[in-house]
Design an enzyme around this catalytic site. Structure first.
Site, PDB file in Angstrom:
ATOM      1  N   TYR A   1     -39.182   7.563  50.481  1.00 34.77           N
ATOM      2  CA  TYR A   1     -39.967   6.437  49.952  1.00 34.77           C
ATOM      3  C   TYR A   1     -41.085   6.908  49.024  1.00 34.77           C
ATOM      4  O   TYR A   1     -41.391   6.271  48.014  1.00 34.77           O
ATOM      5  CB  TYR A   1     -40.573   5.623  51.106  1.00 34.77           C
ATOM      6  CG  TYR A   1     -39.539   4.807  51.853  1.00 34.77           C
ATOM      7  CD1 TYR A   1     -39.103   3.583  51.351  1.00 34.77           C
ATOM      8  CD2 TYR A   1     -38.999   5.260  53.046  1.00 34.77           C
ATOM      9  CE1 TYR A   1     -38.153   2.832  52.036  1.00 34.77           C
ATOM     10  CE2 TYR A   1     -38.044   4.526  53.732  1.00 34.77           C
ATOM     11  CZ  TYR A   1     -37.624   3.309  53.225  1.00 34.77           C
ATOM     12  OH  TYR A   1     -36.682   2.570  53.883  1.00 34.77           O
TER      13      TYR A   1
ATOM     14  N   ARG B   1     -48.016 -13.371  61.903  1.00 31.66           N
ATOM     15  CA  ARG B   1     -48.022 -12.755  60.577  1.00 31.66           C
ATOM     16  C   ARG B   1     -48.665 -13.693  59.553  1.00 31.66           C
ATOM     17  O   ARG B   1     -49.406 -13.256  58.674  1.00 31.66           O
ATOM     18  CB  ARG B   1     -46.587 -12.425  60.165  1.00 31.66           C
ATOM     19  CG  ARG B   1     -46.477 -11.593  58.913  1.00 31.66           C
ATOM     20  CD  ARG B   1     -45.016 -11.419  58.559  1.00 31.66           C
ATOM     21  NE  ARG B   1     -44.795 -10.565  57.428  1.00 31.66           N
ATOM     22  CZ  ARG B   1     -45.033 -10.903  56.173  1.00 31.66           C
ATOM     23  NH1 ARG B   1     -45.533 -12.102  55.894  1.00 31.66           N
ATOM     24  NH2 ARG B   1     -44.783 -10.058  55.195  1.00 31.66           N
TER      25      ARG B   1
ATOM     26  N   ASP C   1     -45.689   0.681  61.231  1.00 31.31           N
ATOM     27  CA  ASP C   1     -44.601   0.992  60.316  1.00 31.31           C
ATOM     28  C   ASP C   1     -44.585   2.490  60.073  1.00 31.31           C
ATOM     29  O   ASP C   1     -45.592   3.164  60.272  1.00 31.31           O
ATOM     30  CB  ASP C   1     -44.771   0.247  58.984  1.00 31.31           C
ATOM     31  CG  ASP C   1     -43.455   0.216  58.216  1.00 31.31           C
ATOM     32  OD1 ASP C   1     -42.598  -0.610  58.546  1.00 31.31           O
ATOM     33  OD2 ASP C   1     -43.265   1.063  57.335  1.00 31.31           O
TER      34      ASP C   1
ATOM     35  N   ARG D   1     -37.021  -2.783  66.291  1.00 29.91           N
ATOM     36  CA  ARG D   1     -37.649  -3.943  65.617  1.00 29.91           C
ATOM     37  C   ARG D   1     -37.719  -5.151  66.538  1.00 29.91           C
ATOM     38  O   ARG D   1     -37.587  -6.292  66.085  1.00 29.91           O
ATOM     39  CB  ARG D   1     -36.887  -4.337  64.341  1.00 29.91           C
ATOM     40  CG  ARG D   1     -36.915  -3.306  63.247  1.00 29.91           C
ATOM     41  CD  ARG D   1     -38.100  -3.541  62.325  1.00 29.91           C
ATOM     42  NE  ARG D   1     -38.217  -2.465  61.367  1.00 29.91           N
ATOM     43  CZ  ARG D   1     -37.903  -2.569  60.083  1.00 29.91           C
ATOM     44  NH1 ARG D   1     -37.473  -3.698  59.596  1.00 29.91           N
ATOM     45  NH2 ARG D   1     -38.047  -1.536  59.293  1.00 29.91           N
TER      46      ARG D   1
ATOM     47  N   ARG E   1     -39.339 -10.444  62.612  1.00 33.17           N
ATOM     48  CA  ARG E   1     -39.249 -11.782  62.025  1.00 33.17           C
ATOM     49  C   ARG E   1     -38.261 -12.725  62.688  1.00 33.17           C
ATOM     50  O   ARG E   1     -38.289 -13.930  62.428  1.00 33.17           O
ATOM     51  CB  ARG E   1     -38.909 -11.668  60.532  1.00 33.17           C
ATOM     52  CG  ARG E   1     -40.101 -11.248  59.699  1.00 33.17           C
ATOM     53  CD  ARG E   1     -39.665 -10.781  58.338  1.00 33.17           C
ATOM     54  NE  ARG E   1     -38.844  -9.592  58.480  1.00 33.17           N
ATOM     55  CZ  ARG E   1     -38.284  -8.938  57.469  1.00 33.17           C
ATOM     56  NH1 ARG E   1     -38.411  -9.381  56.255  1.00 33.17           N
ATOM     57  NH2 ARG E   1     -37.573  -7.857  57.680  1.00 33.17           N
TER      58      ARG E   1
HETATM   59  O1  CP3 Z   1     -39.372  -1.563  66.326  1.00 36.98           O
HETATM   60  C1  CP3 Z   1     -40.424  -2.254  66.329  1.00 36.98           C
HETATM   61  O2  CP3 Z   1     -40.467  -3.416  66.762  1.00 36.98           O
HETATM   62  C2  CP3 Z   1     -41.711  -1.586  65.873  1.00 36.98           C
HETATM   63  C3  CP3 Z   1     -42.140  -1.833  64.541  1.00 36.98           C
HETATM   64  C4  CP3 Z   1     -41.489  -1.146  63.351  1.00 36.98           C
HETATM   65  C5  CP3 Z   1     -41.540  -1.725  62.059  1.00 36.98           C
HETATM   66  N1  CP3 Z   1     -41.019  -0.844  61.172  1.00 36.98           N
HETATM   67  C6  CP3 Z   1     -42.097  -3.047  61.756  1.00 36.98           C
HETATM   68  C7  CP3 Z   1     -41.743  -3.686  60.464  1.00 36.98           C
HETATM   69  C8  CP3 Z   1     -40.861   0.090  63.221  1.00 36.98           C
HETATM   70  C9  CP3 Z   1     -40.520   1.099  64.297  1.00 36.98           C
HETATM   71  C10 CP3 Z   1     -40.580   0.283  61.842  1.00 36.98           C
HETATM   72  C11 CP3 Z   1     -39.965   1.505  61.309  1.00 36.98           C
HETATM   73  C12 CP3 Z   1     -39.524   1.545  59.911  1.00 36.98           C
HETATM   74  N2  CP3 Z   1     -40.152   1.008  58.812  1.00 36.98           N
HETATM   75  C13 CP3 Z   1     -38.405   2.261  59.451  1.00 36.98           C
HETATM   76  C14 CP3 Z   1     -37.515   3.117  60.318  1.00 36.98           C
HETATM   77  C15 CP3 Z   1     -36.565   2.317  61.133  1.00 36.98           C
HETATM   78  C16 CP3 Z   1     -35.523   1.598  60.335  1.00 36.98           C
HETATM   79  O3  CP3 Z   1     -35.512   0.380  60.377  1.00 36.98           O
HETATM   80  O4  CP3 Z   1     -34.701   2.294  59.716  1.00 36.98           O
HETATM   81  C17 CP3 Z   1     -38.320   2.099  58.059  1.00 36.98           C
HETATM   82  C18 CP3 Z   1     -37.271   2.679  57.139  1.00 36.98           C
HETATM   83  C19 CP3 Z   1     -39.438   1.319  57.657  1.00 36.98           C
HETATM   84  C20 CP3 Z   1     -39.834   0.949  56.274  1.00 36.98           C
HETATM   85  C21 CP3 Z   1     -39.894  -0.511  56.102  1.00 36.98           C
HETATM   86  N3  CP3 Z   1     -40.850  -1.333  56.671  1.00 36.98           N
HETATM   87  C22 CP3 Z   1     -39.025  -1.314  55.352  1.00 36.98           C
HETATM   88  C23 CP3 Z   1     -37.821  -0.810  54.575  1.00 36.98           C
HETATM   89  C24 CP3 Z   1     -39.492  -2.631  55.469  1.00 36.98           C
HETATM   90  C25 CP3 Z   1     -38.974  -3.844  54.758  1.00 36.98           C
HETATM   91  C26 CP3 Z   1     -37.596  -4.176  55.152  1.00 36.98           C
HETATM   92  C27 CP3 Z   1     -37.587  -5.353  56.081  1.00 36.98           C
HETATM   93  O5  CP3 Z   1     -36.976  -5.262  57.161  1.00 36.98           O
HETATM   94  O6  CP3 Z   1     -38.173  -6.340  55.672  1.00 36.98           O
HETATM   95  C28 CP3 Z   1     -40.600  -2.624  56.343  1.00 36.98           C
HETATM   96  C29 CP3 Z   1     -41.405  -3.787  56.797  1.00 36.98           C
HETATM   97  C30 CP3 Z   1     -41.449  -4.043  58.272  1.00 36.98           C
HETATM   98  N4  CP3 Z   1     -41.760  -3.109  59.222  1.00 36.98           N
HETATM   99  C31 CP3 Z   1     -41.234  -5.288  58.929  1.00 36.98           C
HETATM  100  C32 CP3 Z   1     -41.430  -5.067  60.304  1.00 36.98           C
HETATM  101  C33 CP3 Z   1     -41.363  -6.085  61.412  1.00 36.98           C
HETATM  102  C34 CP3 Z   1     -40.925  -6.599  58.237  1.00 36.98           C
HETATM  103  C35 CP3 Z   1     -42.105  -6.974  57.417  1.00 36.98           C
HETATM  104  C36 CP3 Z   1     -42.536  -8.398  57.522  1.00 36.98           C
HETATM  105  O7  CP3 Z   1     -42.951  -8.889  58.602  1.00 36.98           O
HETATM  106  O8  CP3 Z   1     -42.501  -9.042  56.474  1.00 36.98           O
END
Ligand code: CP3
Length: 358
Positions: free
Chosen positions: A157, A43, A80, A30, A34
């Site tokens: 999910y 964003r 994502d 990640r 944020r």
């Molecule tokens: O690593 C990186 O920088 C690449 C981008 C990336 C995102 N999600 C961006 C994201 C990657 C590799 C993911 C993978 C992801 N997404 C996983 C597996 C890795 C992990 O963290 O366990 C999972 C389970 C998800 C599902 C997901 N997406 C969730 C549960 C959420 C919300 C939770 C949160 O952190 O807010 C997301 C949203 C998400 N994906 C964000 C980002 C930067 C935040 C959303 C936002 O900007 O509001």
């Protein structure tokens, strides 16, 4: 060529091949997220998380943001894991502060029967367009990682319809309708393999599979419902000319008990969370695969001195062997000061050089 002549852009791929490099490579799960004010600004312009991910120019811009600040050794596609279920028509949305939600979760046999592998040049074309653009903009600086969720974690999910602590709805399906669960996981395994092959063809240079919820399963169910499908995917990737050469990293969070089984999958590397010392993880896999990890992300809230000390503790635990990719044990959280990430990245490189001189 001496070790100091090795180009830095090679470190990450070398470590995944368990080859020596000038220092330990580092990237952060990640890393585009944020905790970066410039991410929050982009964003805002994009209007929503999916608006950001589905626009190749925005996705490229945020992918590169952390590389402008820190000397990271890899870029990861900004996207994502839930893009596949979204392309399957489940209706993904991210409600503010609530995480992902699906309008049409998968609950019945008819829901599973309707699912089809999405068109990689259709619904998911935006991902491939983003990869092509990012590769062009990176211009060989560092390798680009493509990724997907594992079938098990995507199914968590899709069946629950949202995030959960225990994903009880899918677990119930596994024990009361195992055939249906396998039908769903089989469709997802075919979708994930096609998705990763298409990402390789579009320019990804390494691949990662996030099995965030693999650790919810006991040993036998883990092999049956999670590992089996990741192993199928790795085999398909190795059979396709577009992806054959790309190292694959599997990350099953909370699954340190299954590291030896995971190492048999044919993967090049394994992600490791912070609940095990890397020395023990390395012993569990017998040095057969590279290891990625495993600093507790919460340590980034501590002072720079503590961060440096804990970074060195992780590296000492791995020892002076090839095959370590430094990372956190899970994604960075939004509350982290970006300056602390710089402290981490710089310490990994400095201490990695020191370790190699010993
Ligand atoms: O690593 C990186 O920088 C690449 C981008 C990336 C995102 N999600 C961006 C994201 C990657 C590799 C993911 C993978 C992801 N997404 C996983 C597996 C890795 C992990 O963290 O366990 C999972 C389970 C998800 C599902 C997901 N997406 C969730 C549960 C959420 C919300 C939770 C949160 O952190 O807010 C997301 C949203 C998400 N994906 C964000 C980002 C930067 C935040 C959303 C936002 O900007 O509001």
């Amino acid at each position: 060529m001496t070790m100091s002549d090795l180009p830095s852009h090679d470190r990450y791929l070398r470590a995944l091949r368990c080859e020596p490099a000038d220092t330990t490579p580092v990237w952060v799960m990640r890393q585009a997220g944020r905790y970066l004010p410039e991410y929050r600004a982009t964003r805002e312009r994009a209007g929503s998380f999916m608006g950001l991910a589905q626009n190749p120019e925005y996705a490229c811009e945020v992918t590169l943001q952390p590389l402008q600040r820190f000397e990271l050794d890899a870029a990861i596609l900004f996207s994502d894991i839930l893009t596949i279920p979204d392309a399957m028509g489940l209706g993904l949305s991210f409600a503010a502060g609530e995480g992902p939600q699906f309008a049409r979760p998968v609950r019945h046999a008819s829901d599973v029967a309707r699912l089809a592998v999405p068109d990689m040049d259709g619904e998911l074309r935006y991902v491939m367009d983003a990869l092509r653009l990012i590769r062009r903009e990176l211009d060989g600086r560092v390798p680009l990682i493509g990724f997907s969720g594992s079938p098990w974690t995507l199914a968590c999910y899709m069946v629950e319809g949202r995030g959960s602590k225990d994903f009880a709805t899918l677990k119930t399906m596994c024990w009361s309708q195992p055939k249906l669960a396998h039908q769903l996981l089989d469709t997802l395994a075919r979708a994930v393999a096609s998705y990763l092959i298409a990402q390789a063809a579009a320019g990804a240079q390494a691949l990662m599979i996030f099995d965030t919820w693999g650790g919810l399963l006991g040993p036998a169910p883990f092999r049956e419902f999670s590992l089996r499908y990741m192993t199928q995917i790795v085999a398909r990737l190795q059979a396709d000319p577009a992806s054959r050469e790309l190292p694959v990293t599997l990350f099953s969070k909370g699954a340190t008990a299954h590291l030896a089984a995971l190492a048999d999958s044919g993967c090049a590397g394994l992600g490791v969370d912070w609940t095990i010392d890397l020395a023990d993880a390395r012993a569990a896999v017998n040095g057969r695969v590279a290891l990625q990890g495993n600093l507790d992300p919460a340590i980034l809230r501590a002072t720079p001195e503590v961060i440096r000390r804990e970074v060195r503790a992780v590296m000492d635990s791995y020892g002076n062997h090839p095959g370590h990719v430094f990372n956190l044990g899970h994604g960075i959280t939004p509350d982290i000061d970006p300056e602390h990430v710089k402290v981490l990245v710089d310490e990994v490189h400095a201490y990695g050089r020191q370790l190699r001189e010993q």
